[in-house]
Design a protein around this motif. Structure first.
Motif, PDB file in Angstrom:
ATOM      1  N   THR A 173      -8.903  -0.996   3.087  1.00 23.19           N
ATOM      2  CA  THR A 173      -7.722  -0.272   3.571  1.00 23.19           C
ATOM      3  C   THR A 173      -7.210   0.640   2.462  1.00 23.19           C
ATOM      4  O   THR A 173      -7.393   0.364   1.277  1.00 23.19           O
TER       5      THR A 173
ATOM      6  N   MET B 180       5.216   8.504   7.856  1.00 32.37           N
ATOM      7  CA  MET B 180       4.936   8.242   6.450  1.00 32.37           C
ATOM      8  C   MET B 180       5.741   7.062   5.897  1.00 32.37           C
ATOM      9  O   MET B 180       5.301   6.393   4.969  1.00 32.37           O
TER      10      MET B 180
ATOM     11  N   ASP C 126      -6.058   4.220  12.325  1.00 32.93           N
ATOM     12  CA  ASP C 126      -4.629   4.284  11.996  1.00 32.93           C
ATOM     13  C   ASP C 126      -4.242   5.457  11.099  1.00 32.93           C
ATOM     14  O   ASP C 126      -3.107   5.526  10.637  1.00 32.93           O
TER      15      ASP C 126
ATOM     16  N   ILE D 230       1.523  -0.146   7.331  1.00 31.57           N
ATOM     17  CA  ILE D 230       0.351   0.034   8.201  1.00 31.57           C
ATOM     18  C   ILE D 230      -0.678   0.858   7.434  1.00 31.57           C
ATOM     19  O   ILE D 230      -0.704   2.084   7.540  1.00 31.57           O
ATOM     20  N   PRO D 231      -1.521   0.222   6.651  1.00 38.51           N
ATOM     21  CA  PRO D 231      -2.525   0.992   5.899  1.00 38.51           C
ATOM     22  C   PRO D 231      -3.614   1.542   6.806  1.00 38.51           C
ATOM     23  O   PRO D 231      -3.826   1.060   7.918  1.00 38.51           O
ATOM     24  N   VAL D 232      -4.288   2.566   6.317  1.00 41.43           N
ATOM     25  CA  VAL D 232      -5.405   3.176   7.031  1.00 41.43           C
ATOM     26  C   VAL D 232      -6.631   2.299   6.799  1.00 41.43           C
ATOM     27  O   VAL D 232      -6.932   1.919   5.671  1.00 41.43           O
TER      28      VAL D 232
ATOM     29  N   VAL E 155      -0.241   6.729  10.357  1.00 41.86           N
ATOM     30  CA  VAL E 155       0.321   6.794   9.006  1.00 41.86           C
ATOM     31  C   VAL E 155       0.774   8.205   8.680  1.00 41.86           C
ATOM     32  O   VAL E 155       1.824   8.405   8.073  1.00 41.86           O
ATOM     33  N   GLN E 156       0.008   9.205   9.093  1.00 47.07           N
ATOM     34  CA  GLN E 156       0.399  10.586   8.823  1.00 47.07           C
ATOM     35  C   GLN E 156       1.649  10.979   9.598  1.00 47.07           C
ATOM     36  O   GLN E 156       2.463  11.761   9.122  1.00 47.07           O
TER      37      GLN E 156
ATOM     38  N   ALA F  99       3.748   3.883   5.970  1.00 50.78           N
ATOM     39  CA  ALA F  99       2.455   3.870   5.285  1.00 50.78           C
ATOM     40  C   ALA F  99       2.211   2.580   4.516  1.00 50.78           C
ATOM     41  O   ALA F  99       1.092   2.073   4.499  1.00 50.78           O
ATOM     42  N   SER F 100       3.222   2.022   3.915  1.00 55.36           N
ATOM     43  CA  SER F 100       3.011   0.781   3.160  1.00 55.36           C
ATOM     44  C   SER F 100       2.890  -0.433   4.077  1.00 55.36           C
ATOM     45  O   SER F 100       2.347  -1.458   3.682  1.00 55.36           O
TER      46      SER F 100
ATOM     47  N   PHE G  40      -3.747   3.460   1.534  1.00 58.28           N
ATOM     48  CA  PHE G  40      -2.444   3.983   1.914  1.00 58.28           C
ATOM     49  C   PHE G  40      -2.516   5.496   2.109  1.00 58.28           C
ATOM     50  O   PHE G  40      -1.638   6.092   2.695  1.00 58.28           O
TER      51      PHE G  40
END
Length: 101
Positions: free
Chosen positions: A20, A53, A45, A59-61, A49-50, A56-57, A22
């Motif tokens: 994963t 923002m 994801d 829901i990581p990519v 996340v984009q 982002a912390s 961020f």
């Protein structure tokens, strides 16, 4: 999932999260390295996340690969982290296209 992701092949098993990030850019870069190495890969994801923002912390990519290719993908990640795919700083690019008349 996303454009650029490898197609799902049921014969290779379910998608499993490999790593994963961020930062979506890092996830897309690794997906490209995996695919160039012959390992099907997908990013999940990234758009969420984009778009949000602040999440982002939370829901990581995710970079995902088929479960039957997980060991092979881990070897590509190790090579990526060692810098095996980096260009030498002295590398010069040459134009291989013929000049237009």
């Amino acid at each position: 999932m996303d454009e650029g992701n490898s197609a799902y092949d049921p014969a290779q098993g379910d998608w499993k999260t490999l790593v994963t990030f961020f930062n979506p850019t890092e996830a897309f870069l690794l997906r490209g390295c995996l695919q160039a190495g012959g390992v099907p890969a997908a990013v999940a994801d990234a758009h969420l996340v984009q778009t949000h923002m602040l999440l982002a912390s939370a829901i990581p990519v995710r970079v995902m690969v088929p479960e039957t290719r997980l060991t092979e993908a881990e070897a590509v990640v190790a090579a990526f982290q060692r810098g095996d795919f980096s260009l030498d700083e002295t590398h010069t690019f040459t134009d291989t296209h013929p000049e237009a008349p």
